[in-house]
Design a protein around this motif. Sequence first.
Motif, mmCIF file in Angstrom:
data_model
loop_
_atom_site.group_PDB
_atom_site.id
_atom_site.type_symbol
_atom_site.label_atom_id
_atom_site.label_comp_id
_atom_site.label_asym_id
_atom_site.label_seq_id
_atom_site.Cartn_x
_atom_site.Cartn_y
_atom_site.Cartn_z
ATOM 1 N N VAL A 47 38.335 42.373 39.616
ATOM 2 C CA VAL A 47 37.301 41.358 39.865
ATOM 3 C C VAL A 47 37.627 40.573 41.133
ATOM 4 O O VAL A 47 36.740 40.306 41.946
ATOM 5 N N TYR A 48 38.899 40.211 41.325
ATOM 6 C CA TYR A 48 39.277 39.500 42.544
ATOM 7 C C TYR A 48 38.887 40.311 43.777
ATOM 8 O O TYR A 48 38.258 39.793 44.701
ATOM 9 N N ASP A 49 39.267 41.572 43.790
ATOM 10 C CA ASP A 49 38.994 42.427 44.947
ATOM 11 C C ASP A 49 37.493 42.597 45.176
ATOM 12 O O ASP A 49 37.013 42.550 46.302
ATOM 13 N N GLN A 50 36.753 42.748 44.077
ATOM 14 C CA GLN A 50 35.301 42.915 44.196
ATOM 15 C C GLN A 50 34.637 41.624 44.686
ATOM 16 O O GLN A 50 33.780 41.644 45.571
ATOM 17 N N VAL A 51 35.035 40.499 44.117
ATOM 18 C CA VAL A 51 34.472 39.200 44.525
ATOM 19 C C VAL A 51 34.792 38.931 45.991
ATOM 20 O O VAL A 51 33.930 38.501 46.767
ATOM 21 N N LYS A 52 36.033 39.202 46.387
ATOM 22 C CA LYS A 52 36.430 38.992 47.779
ATOM 23 C C LYS A 52 35.563 39.834 48.715
ATOM 24 O O LYS A 52 35.076 39.341 49.745
ATOM 25 N N GLY A 53 35.341 41.093 48.357
ATOM 26 C CA GLY A 53 34.504 41.960 49.186
ATOM 27 C C GLY A 53 33.063 41.483 49.266
ATOM 28 O O GLY A 53 32.444 41.499 50.334
ATOM 29 N N ASP B 293 40.274 34.812 55.381
ATOM 30 C CA ASP B 293 41.198 33.700 55.570
ATOM 31 C C ASP B 293 41.434 32.982 54.244
ATOM 32 O O ASP B 293 40.975 33.432 53.198
ATOM 33 N N VAL B 294 42.136 31.875 54.293
ATOM 34 C CA VAL B 294 42.507 31.143 53.089
ATOM 35 C C VAL B 294 41.287 30.713 52.278
ATOM 36 O O VAL B 294 41.317 30.743 51.046
ATOM 37 N N ARG B 295 40.206 30.334 52.949
ATOM 38 C CA ARG B 295 39.000 29.902 52.224
ATOM 39 C C ARG B 295 38.445 31.038 51.358
ATOM 40 O O ARG B 295 38.083 30.828 50.200
ATOM 41 N N LEU B 296 38.387 32.247 51.904
ATOM 42 C CA LEU B 296 37.919 33.413 51.148
ATOM 43 C C LEU B 296 38.874 33.707 49.991
ATOM 44 O O LEU B 296 38.430 33.949 48.856
ATOM 45 N N HIS B 297 40.150 33.654 50.230
ATOM 46 C CA HIS B 297 41.136 33.971 49.201
ATOM 47 C C HIS B 297 41.119 32.921 48.091
ATOM 48 O O HIS B 297 41.199 33.259 46.912
ATOM 49 N N PHE B 298 40.992 31.656 48.460
ATOM 50 C CA PHE B 298 40.932 30.571 47.482
ATOM 51 C C PHE B 298 39.699 30.723 46.593
ATOM 52 O O PHE B 298 39.787 30.690 45.362
ATOM 53 N N THR B 299 38.527 30.912 47.217
ATOM 54 C CA THR B 299 37.269 31.030 46.467
ATOM 55 C C THR B 299 37.294 32.249 45.556
ATOM 56 O O THR B 299 36.912 32.161 44.379
ATOM 57 N N SER B 300 37.761 33.371 46.065
ATOM 58 C CA SER B 300 37.840 34.595 45.259
ATOM 59 C C SER B 300 38.792 34.418 44.086
ATOM 60 O O SER B 300 38.531 34.900 42.980
ATOM 61 N N SER B 301 39.894 33.724 44.320
ATOM 62 C CA SER B 301 40.876 33.474 43.263
ATOM 63 C C SER B 301 40.295 32.626 42.148
ATOM 64 O O SER B 301 40.487 32.930 40.970
ATOM 65 N N VAL B 302 39.606 31.559 42.508
ATOM 66 C CA VAL B 302 39.011 30.674 41.502
ATOM 67 C C VAL B 302 37.999 31.439 40.656
ATOM 68 O O VAL B 302 38.025 31.380 39.419
#
Length: 198
Positions: free
Chosen positions: A90-96, A107-116
């Motif tokens: 889900v993390y990988d799919q959301v990030k994509g 960047d960090v904003r994408l990684h933070f949002t995807s993580s949450v």
Amino acid sequence: MDVMENGLIVKVLWAGIAGTLGSVIAIPLDVINIRMQTDMKNADHEGRKYRCLSDAMIRIPREEGWKALYNGGYASVLKAAIGTIGQIAVYDQVKGELHNRLSMNDDVRLHFTSSVISAIIDSIITQPFDVLKTLMMNARPGQFPTMLNAVKFMMRFGFWGPYRGLVPTLVRKVPATIMMYTIYEQLRLKLGILELHE
């Protein structure tokens, strides 16, 4: 190699396999962990009172049979497989999706949002299995002959029965997932591994 080259089905399949294998190996340790944690709240004359890990590894098979080390095993495997899917795939799919649809930079904003987002989804889909697993692993011998008996017991609180403890799970899992993926992604970027492309 492109991070986005594998589809959701492949991500779900590999995450499920990883979660299943990891769980099968660790079930006895999970049983011991849950029992030792719940024993701490019991009075001295109640509970099992294992002195340490090795004491539990010896006493459980001797007092209850070796199968007791695998109490809640099915629920544990389901929780681990679904949890790994919920976190990794889900993390990988959301990030994509965020990267492609909202044009977010890697960047960090994408990684933070995807993580949450992935931590919340993971917590919601795994909480019923976690509650079930804990019930079965902490049960007295014969208390739940089948998983269905444990499900019925869990549902005595109605619809919210499987979601008991969801808020503490979120409070623990969201920050942990943010830290894990943010550190992982920053290392990935700094080392030049797996560039994120459209």
